[in-house]
Design an enzyme around this catalytic site. Structure first.
Site, short mmCIF file in Angstrom:
data_model
loop_
_atom_site.label_atom_id
_atom_site.label_comp_id
_atom_site.label_asym_id
_atom_site.label_seq_id
_atom_site.Cartn_x
_atom_site.Cartn_y
_atom_site.Cartn_z
N GLU A 15 0.85 -1.19 0.00
CA GLU A 15 0.00 0.00 0.00
C GLU A 15 0.89 1.25 0.00
O GLU A 15 1.76 1.36 0.85
CB GLU A 15 -0.91 -0.02 1.25
N ASP B 201 5.47 1.34 -3.88
CA ASP B 201 4.78 1.23 -5.18
C ASP B 201 4.92 -0.22 -5.66
O ASP B 201 6.03 -0.70 -5.91
CB ASP B 201 5.46 2.18 -6.16
N ASP C 268 -7.18 1.42 -8.32
CA ASP C 268 -7.50 2.75 -8.85
C ASP C 268 -7.78 2.65 -10.34
O ASP C 268 -6.95 2.16 -11.10
CB ASP C 268 -6.33 3.71 -8.59
N ASP D 276 -15.27 -2.14 -9.57
CA ASP D 276 -16.60 -1.59 -9.86
C ASP D 276 -16.60 -0.91 -11.22
O ASP D 276 -17.65 -0.45 -11.67
CB ASP D 276 -16.96 -0.51 -8.82
N THR E 224 -14.39 -5.43 1.39
CA THR E 224 -13.49 -4.31 1.64
C THR E 224 -14.31 -3.02 1.80
O THR E 224 -15.51 -2.98 1.49
CB THR E 224 -12.49 -4.11 0.48
#
Ligand code: SAM
Length: 193
Positions: free
Chosen positions: A42, A69, A92, A128, A168
């Site tokens: 993270e 990263d 993301d 999503d 989550t």
């Protein structure tokens, strides 16, 4: 390269979560599966520190988290055939076209994951974002067509309630707004062609 047996003090299947956010999956899955080692990757300090604090409060000994990263960490630190599963939940989406090159799931990073996976190891992804899902699907399908991955069933999290896949923070936020969730999974072949 990392020596995971030394880091965890034992040899056990290693599950890596990419972009672990506040650690909801990482921690509850680690608690449900004490026979496995878990690593969160993270890069946001706030989420990293939140998760570090929760690992301590939950008294979990089979979880580690690194603030870095992931695109640099995999090639530099993760040995060949050392990972049992990669978990990528709500990465993301970088919705603007000029930013699509920043999306983590792309051919180059998928090659790295395949290198790191043990034979039979799993890549488990939920998002999503329909546009990013298309890219994820076509990236996995290209690796499947090349014989580098095989189709697999998505594995739901131990803590997932009915209607959830991974439990989550982002999944719960999106489900509340009625957004559809897309999942994809693939495994490294036991015996490459
Ligand atoms: C949309 S959030 C999802 C968090 C969590 N997986 C969830 O479902 O609630 C994406 C997370 O990935 C992290 N992230 C994005 N790019 C990353 C990178 N290159 N390396 C490590 N973490 C990254 C972000 O900081 C953020 O916490």
């Amino acid at each position: 390269m990392a020596d995971f047996a030394q880091i965890y003090g034992r040899n056990a299947p290693l599950h890596v979560e990419i972009g672990s956010g506040k650690g909801a999956f990482l921690l509850s899955e680690a608690r449900a599966r004490p026979e496995c080692n878990f690593l969160g990757i993270e890069w946001a300090s706030k989420y990293y520190l939140h998760t570090v604090d929760r690992i301590g409060r939950w008294g979990l000994t089979n979880v580690r988290i690194i603030r870095t990263d992931v695109a640099a960490f995999l090639p530099e630190c993760v040995p060949d055939a050392s990972v049992a599963a990669f978990h990528i939940y709500f990465p993301d989406p970088w919705p603007k076209k000029r930013h699509h090159k920043r999306r983590f799931v792309c051919p180059e990073n998928t090659d790295q994951m395949i290198r790191c996976l043990q034979p039979g190891g799993l890549i488990n992804i939920a998002t999503d974002h329909a546009g990013y899902f298309d890219q994820i699907r076509s990236t996995l399908d290209a690796a499947i067509a090349a014989g580098r991955l095989q189709p697999a069933e998505f594995v739901r999290a131990a803590a997932a309630e009915p209607g959830e896949y991974v439990a989550t923070n982002y999944e719960r936020k999106y489900l509340k707004t009625g957004k559809p969730i897309f999942t994809a999974a693939a495994r490294k072949p036991q015996h490459p062609d």
